[in-house]
Design a protein around this motif. Structure first.
Motif, PDB file in Angstrom:
ATOM      1  N   THR A 144      15.680   3.957   4.008  1.00  0.00           N
ATOM      2  CA  THR A 144      16.849   3.369   3.173  1.00  0.00           C
ATOM      3  C   THR A 144      17.764   2.678   4.023  1.00  0.00           C
ATOM      4  O   THR A 144      18.987   2.353   3.689  1.00  0.00           O
ATOM      5  CB  THR A 144      17.694   4.730   2.608  1.00  0.00           C
ATOM      6  OG1 THR A 144      17.855   5.669   3.765  1.00  0.00           O
ATOM      7  CG2 THR A 144      16.805   5.219   1.601  1.00  0.00           C
ATOM      8  N   ASN A 145      17.483   2.492   5.208  1.00  0.00           N
ATOM      9  CA  ASN A 145      18.383   1.824   6.387  1.00  0.00           C
ATOM     10  C   ASN A 145      19.708   2.613   6.330  1.00  0.00           C
ATOM     11  O   ASN A 145      20.616   1.930   6.411  1.00  0.00           O
ATOM     12  CB  ASN A 145      18.641   0.316   5.918  1.00  0.00           C
ATOM     13  CG  ASN A 145      19.353  -0.514   6.985  1.00  0.00           C
ATOM     14  OD1 ASN A 145      19.242   0.097   8.098  1.00  0.00           O
ATOM     15  ND2 ASN A 145      19.876  -1.741   6.733  1.00  0.00           N
ATOM     16  N   GLY A 147      23.143   4.636   6.785  1.00  0.00           N
ATOM     17  CA  GLY A 147      24.220   4.522   7.654  1.00  0.00           C
ATOM     18  C   GLY A 147      24.968   5.790   7.954  1.00  0.00           C
ATOM     19  O   GLY A 147      24.416   6.540   8.878  1.00  0.00           O
ATOM     20  N   GLY A 148      26.126   5.763   7.604  1.00  0.00           N
ATOM     21  CA  GLY A 148      26.912   7.134   7.933  1.00  0.00           C
ATOM     22  C   GLY A 148      28.303   6.698   8.349  1.00  0.00           C
ATOM     23  O   GLY A 148      28.912   5.771   7.778  1.00  0.00           O
ATOM     24  N   CYS A 151      29.167   3.429  11.361  1.00  0.00           N
ATOM     25  CA  CYS A 151      28.261   2.160  11.327  1.00  0.00           C
ATOM     26  C   CYS A 151      29.158   0.941  11.975  1.00  0.00           C
ATOM     27  O   CYS A 151      28.668   0.041  12.396  1.00  0.00           O
ATOM     28  CB  CYS A 151      27.930   1.904  10.021  1.00  0.00           C
ATOM     29  SG  CYS A 151      26.564   3.152   9.495  1.00  0.00           S
ATOM     30  N   VAL A 156      23.987   0.363  11.631  1.00  0.00           N
ATOM     31  CA  VAL A 156      23.243   1.150  11.028  1.00  0.00           C
ATOM     32  C   VAL A 156      21.893   1.164  11.387  1.00  0.00           C
ATOM     33  O   VAL A 156      21.399   0.924  12.670  1.00  0.00           O
ATOM     34  CB  VAL A 156      22.942   0.336   9.452  1.00  0.00           C
ATOM     35  CG1 VAL A 156      24.381   0.400   8.692  1.00  0.00           C
ATOM     36  CG2 VAL A 156      22.440  -1.135   9.639  1.00  0.00           C
ATOM     37  N   ARG A 158      19.107  -0.060  10.780  1.00  0.00           N
ATOM     38  CA  ARG A 158      18.098  -1.362  11.290  1.00  0.00           C
ATOM     39  C   ARG A 158      18.418  -1.777  12.794  1.00  0.00           C
ATOM     40  O   ARG A 158      17.537  -2.176  13.601  1.00  0.00           O
ATOM     41  CB  ARG A 158      18.569  -2.519  10.335  1.00  0.00           C
ATOM     42  CG  ARG A 158      17.553  -3.684  10.526  1.00  0.00           C
ATOM     43  CD  ARG A 158      18.191  -4.915  10.059  1.00  0.00           C
ATOM     44  NE  ARG A 158      19.315  -5.408  10.721  1.00  0.00           N
ATOM     45  CZ  ARG A 158      19.904  -6.519  10.735  1.00  0.00           C
ATOM     46  NH1 ARG A 158      19.418  -7.185   9.635  1.00  0.00           N
ATOM     47  NH2 ARG A 158      20.860  -6.874  11.579  1.00  0.00           N
ATOM     48  N   GLU A 159      19.644  -1.735  13.021  1.00  0.00           N
ATOM     49  CA  GLU A 159      19.925  -1.857  14.647  1.00  0.00           C
ATOM     50  C   GLU A 159      19.293  -0.956  15.608  1.00  0.00           C
ATOM     51  O   GLU A 159      19.337  -1.375  16.772  1.00  0.00           O
ATOM     52  CB  GLU A 159      21.519  -1.863  14.766  1.00  0.00           C
ATOM     53  CG  GLU A 159      22.195  -3.478  14.594  1.00  0.00           C
ATOM     54  CD  GLU A 159      22.634  -3.351  13.107  1.00  0.00           C
ATOM     55  OE1 GLU A 159      22.414  -4.527  12.585  1.00  0.00           O
ATOM     56  OE2 GLU A 159      23.402  -2.369  12.631  1.00  0.00           O
ATOM     57  N   HIS A 372      33.747   5.241   3.510  1.00  0.00           N
ATOM     58  CA  HIS A 372      33.575   5.218   4.828  1.00  0.00           C
ATOM     59  C   HIS A 372      34.357   3.911   5.142  1.00  0.00           C
ATOM     60  O   HIS A 372      34.031   2.645   5.327  1.00  0.00           O
ATOM     61  CB  HIS A 372      32.053   4.751   5.421  1.00  0.00           C
ATOM     62  CG  HIS A 372      31.203   5.863   5.022  1.00  0.00           C
ATOM     63  ND1 HIS A 372      31.317   7.321   5.426  1.00  0.00           N
ATOM     64  CD2 HIS A 372      30.053   6.099   4.247  1.00  0.00           C
ATOM     65  CE1 HIS A 372      30.470   8.010   4.970  1.00  0.00           C
ATOM     66  NE2 HIS A 372      29.509   7.202   4.400  1.00  0.00           N
ATOM     67  N   ASP A 375      33.806   0.578   7.390  1.00  0.00           N
ATOM     68  CA  ASP A 375      32.828  -0.258   6.979  1.00  0.00           C
ATOM     69  C   ASP A 375      32.709  -0.526   5.630  1.00  0.00           C
ATOM     70  O   ASP A 375      31.934  -1.365   5.198  1.00  0.00           O
ATOM     71  CB  ASP A 375      31.491   0.133   7.602  1.00  0.00           C
ATOM     72  CG  ASP A 375      30.959   1.366   6.988  1.00  0.00           C
ATOM     73  OD1 ASP A 375      31.237   1.521   5.704  1.00  0.00           O
ATOM     74  OD2 ASP A 375      30.285   2.400   7.838  1.00  0.00           O
ATOM     75  N   ASN A 377      32.369   0.954   2.924  1.00  0.00           N
ATOM     76  CA  ASN A 377      31.303   1.711   2.001  1.00  0.00           C
ATOM     77  C   ASN A 377      31.902   2.713   1.175  1.00  0.00           C
ATOM     78  O   ASN A 377      32.451   3.914   2.016  1.00  0.00           O
ATOM     79  CB  ASN A 377      30.114   2.047   2.736  1.00  0.00           C
ATOM     80  CG  ASN A 377      28.918   2.886   2.289  1.00  0.00           C
ATOM     81  OD1 ASN A 377      28.229   3.535   2.771  1.00  0.00           O
ATOM     82  ND2 ASN A 377      28.936   2.640   1.032  1.00  0.00           N
ATOM     83  N   GLY A 413      25.375   0.686  -0.230  1.00  0.00           N
ATOM     84  CA  GLY A 413      25.486   0.462   1.045  1.00  0.00           C
ATOM     85  C   GLY A 413      24.424   1.155   1.942  1.00  0.00           C
ATOM     86  O   GLY A 413      23.879   0.636   2.968  1.00  0.00           O
ATOM     87  N   GLU A 414      24.099   2.353   1.503  1.00  0.00           N
ATOM     88  CA  GLU A 414      23.065   3.176   2.609  1.00  0.00           C
ATOM     89  C   GLU A 414      22.317   4.089   1.840  1.00  0.00           C
ATOM     90  O   GLU A 414      21.372   4.724   2.476  1.00  0.00           O
ATOM     91  CB  GLU A 414      24.106   3.910   3.523  1.00  0.00           C
ATOM     92  CG  GLU A 414      25.097   4.857   2.786  1.00  0.00           C
ATOM     93  CD  GLU A 414      26.109   5.419   3.873  1.00  0.00           C
ATOM     94  OE1 GLU A 414      26.226   4.930   4.794  1.00  0.00           O
ATOM     95  OE2 GLU A 414      26.796   6.431   3.318  1.00  0.00           O
TER      96      GLU A 414
ATOM     97  N   VAL B 181      29.511  -4.650   5.808  1.00  0.00           N
ATOM     98  CA  VAL B 181      28.952  -3.966   6.975  1.00  0.00           C
ATOM     99  C   VAL B 181      27.376  -3.499   6.800  1.00  0.00           C
ATOM    100  O   VAL B 181      26.650  -3.551   7.450  1.00  0.00           O
ATOM    101  CB  VAL B 181      29.906  -3.309   7.637  1.00  0.00           C
ATOM    102  CG1 VAL B 181      28.923  -2.414   8.905  1.00  0.00           C
ATOM    103  CG2 VAL B 181      30.979  -3.770   8.173  1.00  0.00           C
ATOM    104  N   LYS B 182      27.485  -2.891   5.571  1.00  0.00           N
ATOM    105  CA  LYS B 182      26.390  -2.067   5.257  1.00  0.00           C
ATOM    106  C   LYS B 182      25.749  -2.778   3.867  1.00  0.00           C
ATOM    107  O   LYS B 182      26.296  -3.526   3.136  1.00  0.00           O
ATOM    108  CB  LYS B 182      26.692  -0.770   4.880  1.00  0.00           C
ATOM    109  CG  LYS B 182      26.816   0.199   5.920  1.00  0.00           C
ATOM    110  CD  LYS B 182      27.449   1.474   5.306  1.00  0.00           C
ATOM    111  CE  LYS B 182      27.807   2.607   6.391  1.00  0.00           C
ATOM    112  NZ  LYS B 182      28.326   3.868   5.703  1.00  0.00           N
ATOM    113  N   GLY B 183      24.438  -2.627   3.566  1.00  0.00           N
ATOM    114  CA  GLY B 183      23.949  -3.067   2.309  1.00  0.00           C
ATOM    115  C   GLY B 183      22.414  -2.796   2.457  1.00  0.00           C
ATOM    116  O   GLY B 183      21.681  -3.287   3.299  1.00  0.00           O
ATOM    117  N   VAL B 184      21.871  -2.347   1.360  1.00  0.00           N
ATOM    118  CA  VAL B 184      20.508  -1.990   1.257  1.00  0.00           C
ATOM    119  C   VAL B 184      19.728  -2.238   0.023  1.00  0.00           C
ATOM    120  O   VAL B 184      18.919  -1.674  -0.758  1.00  0.00           O
ATOM    121  CB  VAL B 184      19.985  -0.576   1.685  1.00  0.00           C
ATOM    122  CG1 VAL B 184      20.753   0.536   1.192  1.00  0.00           C
ATOM    123  CG2 VAL B 184      18.499  -0.542   1.910  1.00  0.00           C
TER     124      VAL B 184
END
Lengths: 460, 460
Positions: A144-145, A147-148, A151, A156, A158-159, A372, A375, A377, A413-414, B181-184
């Motif tokens: 799900t890539n 986040g939290g 981020c 996230v 992915r990084e 959040h 970022d 979200n 977003g996450e 910043v986020k997105g999935v």
């Protein structure tokens, strides 16, 4: 011989058709429950188990639903009639911790917090910190890539992922990415798998970044505002002032009410004093922020009408964070909850809260929301009556999605698309991208056995 | 009507067939020169120009070579017989700088350093800093997932790109990614395009991160070591000690010799004192490092036999960096140079230098080498005689690739595959991944018109 019999012959006890066990894997933390039981549950204990399962399922043309800890919030890992749920929860070994290369190699079933705990003695950490970190697995986080809270400053999932081992639909094992910091040989398949929600392959190993754990003191600011819009404006101002908090969280009035009911007024008063308001902003700086950074944040909060309380000791900081953390338990205690997950550009945060308030009022639906804020979200929450979304709630959620898209935001977003947002995906992507992405899926999964019906709506 | 005539009819002056102009676009900074001139050069001035070019080329089945500033080092953007070179160099406007959302929107022809300069007044920066930043474009940086000196701490181009507008092979315009910043939502096509070297589409707009410019003081350490292996071990020790330098560069003995010949001994003595050695390590901390961080680095350097010189003033820091910076001009002055680009896990840096020394000696070939030691990316340089790689040089380069792969490294850290490494790509990826990636390309480019013959070897 049917597929379940063949799998049982090959994998023995790893395969179960016990209805109670199957019942547990047709749902996740979203509250969604699939109408029917899946054919079987395979609890893989090795890469070979995963390969055998996929090879045989592909030959038989039977759908496979990859699953980690089942903590998803979009019904992306739930089994239904005619498919096999393939759990990697038992593949939970940390295979390597390598401080010299700042990386760790893990199986997909490793719990996020367990990895982080294992890294701590080396002074390292795994940065992605979804709220579910104590119960969600790295494999699911990758799907799900995830986040939290951290981020904006720390990125996230992915990084954090350098490379993967993935079992393809036909059972072949693919390696992607590098153990190096840089690498540009061919396409970035690693990034393609991150966030693909089990529709392209099954991750069986991940090489992740293990970065130096941020050191130094933490400073936490809690602030009540008369209106949530003001809290959002203060948050945007803090981003624009380049103060780089590690955490910046926002709790709106309806959400605060739920927290107050759950924690009791005394707990909040203990942390924040007698002040109250219709929006609560929590800003946390790590790595021993410069005094002028903290003072500037206080100034921006006060400029928007907030009443900040600054804490430099860890215990009070935790108390302030506790207000934010109590939100999800508070809502869960009040009934079944649908947690939405829109994201907007950070400059539009106040507008997003306005839109939520307007939608809430017009539809007569309560939408307590946390964000959040660092970022952009937002998690607007819908309390579901009797296990079902009413048409009224559905209409309100649909408007929420449209509002986020209109602001240049995104549906999720996450949490991912899963089943719950698949009908909306094309609205965000547009027809060209949607069709292109389905063709990319077909390259990896020509028979369409991987997580059928998830992410992309079944249109045939 | 043939394609060039049709393009000229539609795009007028943007199309040229002047042999001198065509001659310039059959080469790049790698020194590779294609044997023949391309059919034409289109200098696009708008998205529509790019769309028209691709639409017509796709209909005609004629190859398109997307090109930025032509500063590539792998012959990824050179034209040859039968293709049209499509330059986006004239699409060089910065469309938006948005401090509130910490992003900028640019056309692909914007020079990296120009973007960074434009961000500076806002206190923002564009982090990816390839050595070519003064002359290379963001579009080209995206095509090769360009790196640079700051990557271990600040990431590569992929981490800096939030979203793209891409013209597909058939001329349609695709948008990917988010301003959030986020997105999935769906697959990460943005990351798929980054590093794809013009084989999947033509980037016509990029939304990139503009992060707060690191503030505070800079501390620079220069150190000579008796042997380059010791410098490499010191560098690995600094990574493992989690000191997080912004820049950590290494210059080996042969490279130092070239620099010395170019700058003169006095310049080096002025920066470093009378000491010398067979390896030079440069470590730069930004954001006002704690004194114990600097002292620990000094200690680790001394432990490996290095003689550190610490500088806290910017001018001396620049002098020290100047030693590293002089390397490429020094080599260029000595003849035509093939700059290689292998990357290894950082713990293997000393082994990589050993392997290079061994290959150099056995083949009787000089391979002066510099490394972005902080991220394990080495640039071994081969001085080419008379414009052609001798079989001896080729054999040495092949062994270098094999050595890097055997250490868990990669053929190219930041320059890309282009033409020069396409014969080696399958060795790194393996047959399955190679075939899969070609099928991904076919989804985006079914007629195979995008940068034909680049990255993937033509095997049909």
């Amino acid at each position: 011989m049917d597929l379940v019999a063949r799998l049982t012959a090959e994998l023995g006890d790893a395969v179960t058709v016990d209805p109670e066990r199957l019942d547990a894997v047709r749902t996740d933390k979203s509250g969604f429950i699939a109408p029917n039981l899946p054919l079987a549950l395979v609890e893989a204990e090795s890469v070979e188990h995963v390969q055998t399962t996929l090879r045989l399922a592909n030959e038989a043309g039977v759908g496979i639903v990859p699953r980690g800890m089942g903590t998803g919030l979009a019904a992306g890992a739930v089994g239904d009639a005619g498919v096999i749920v393939l759990s990697v929860a038992k593949m939970n070994r940390i295979l390597e911790i390598n401080p010299a290369d700042e990386l760790a190699v893990v199986e997909p079933g490793v719990i996020n917090a367990d990895l982080d705990d294992a890294l701590a003695p080396y002074g390292l950490w795994y940065a992605p910190d979804p709220a579910s970190k104590a119960i969600s697995s790295i494999g699911g986080n990758i799907a799900t890539n995830a986040g939290g809270l951290l981020c904006a400053k720390y990125g996230v999932t992915r990084e954090a992922v350098l490379g993967l081992k993935v079992v393809l639909a036909d059972g072949r094992l693919l390696e992607t990415g590098h153990r190096t910091v840089k690498g540009v040989t061919g396409y970035d398949l690693t990034a393609l798998f991150v966030g693909s929600e089990g529709t392209l392959g099954v991750v069986v190993e991940a090489t992740v970044r293990a970065l130096p754990r941020p050191a130094g003191d933490v400073v936490t600011i809690g602030a009540f505002f008369p209106r949530v819009r003001q809290a959002a404006l203060a948050s945007s101002a803090i981003v624009e002032a380049q103060l780089r908090p590690a955490v910046m969280e926002l709790v709106d009035g309806q959400a605060l009410e739920a927290v107050r009911g759950y924690l009791g007024d005394a707990v909040i008063r203990d942390a924040m004093g007698p002040t109250t308001g219709d929006g609560f902003l929590l800003v946390q700086f790590d790595e021993s922020p410069a005094p002028e950074t903290v003072l500037r944040a206080v100034e921006l909060i006060e400029r928007e009408g907030g009443e900040p309380r600054v804490s430099t000791d860890a215990a009070t900081g935790e108390q302030l964070l506790g207000i934010r953390r109590a939100f999800h338990p508070a809502l869960a205690a009040s009934g079944e909850v649908l947690i939405e997950d829109v994201s907007v550009p950070r400059s539009r945060l106040a507008d997003a809260f306005d839109a939520i308030a307007e939608i809430s009022e017009r539809h007569g639906v309560r939408i307590p929301t946390v964000a959040h804020a660092g970022d952009g979200n937002l998690h607007p929450n819908f309390v579901v009556e009797g296990g079902l979304l009413t048409p009224q709630l559905k209409a309100a959620a649909d408007e929420l999605f449209r509002a986020a898209l209109a602001m240049g935001g995104t549906l999720t977003g996450e949490h991912g698309v899963g089943i719950l947002k698949r009908h909306h995906l094309i609205d965000e992507l547009g027809a060209d991208s949607y069709a292109l992405q389905r063709r990319v899926k077909a390259v990896f999964d020509p028979r369409g056995i991987l997580n059928p019906g998830k992410v992309f709506e079944i249109t045939e």
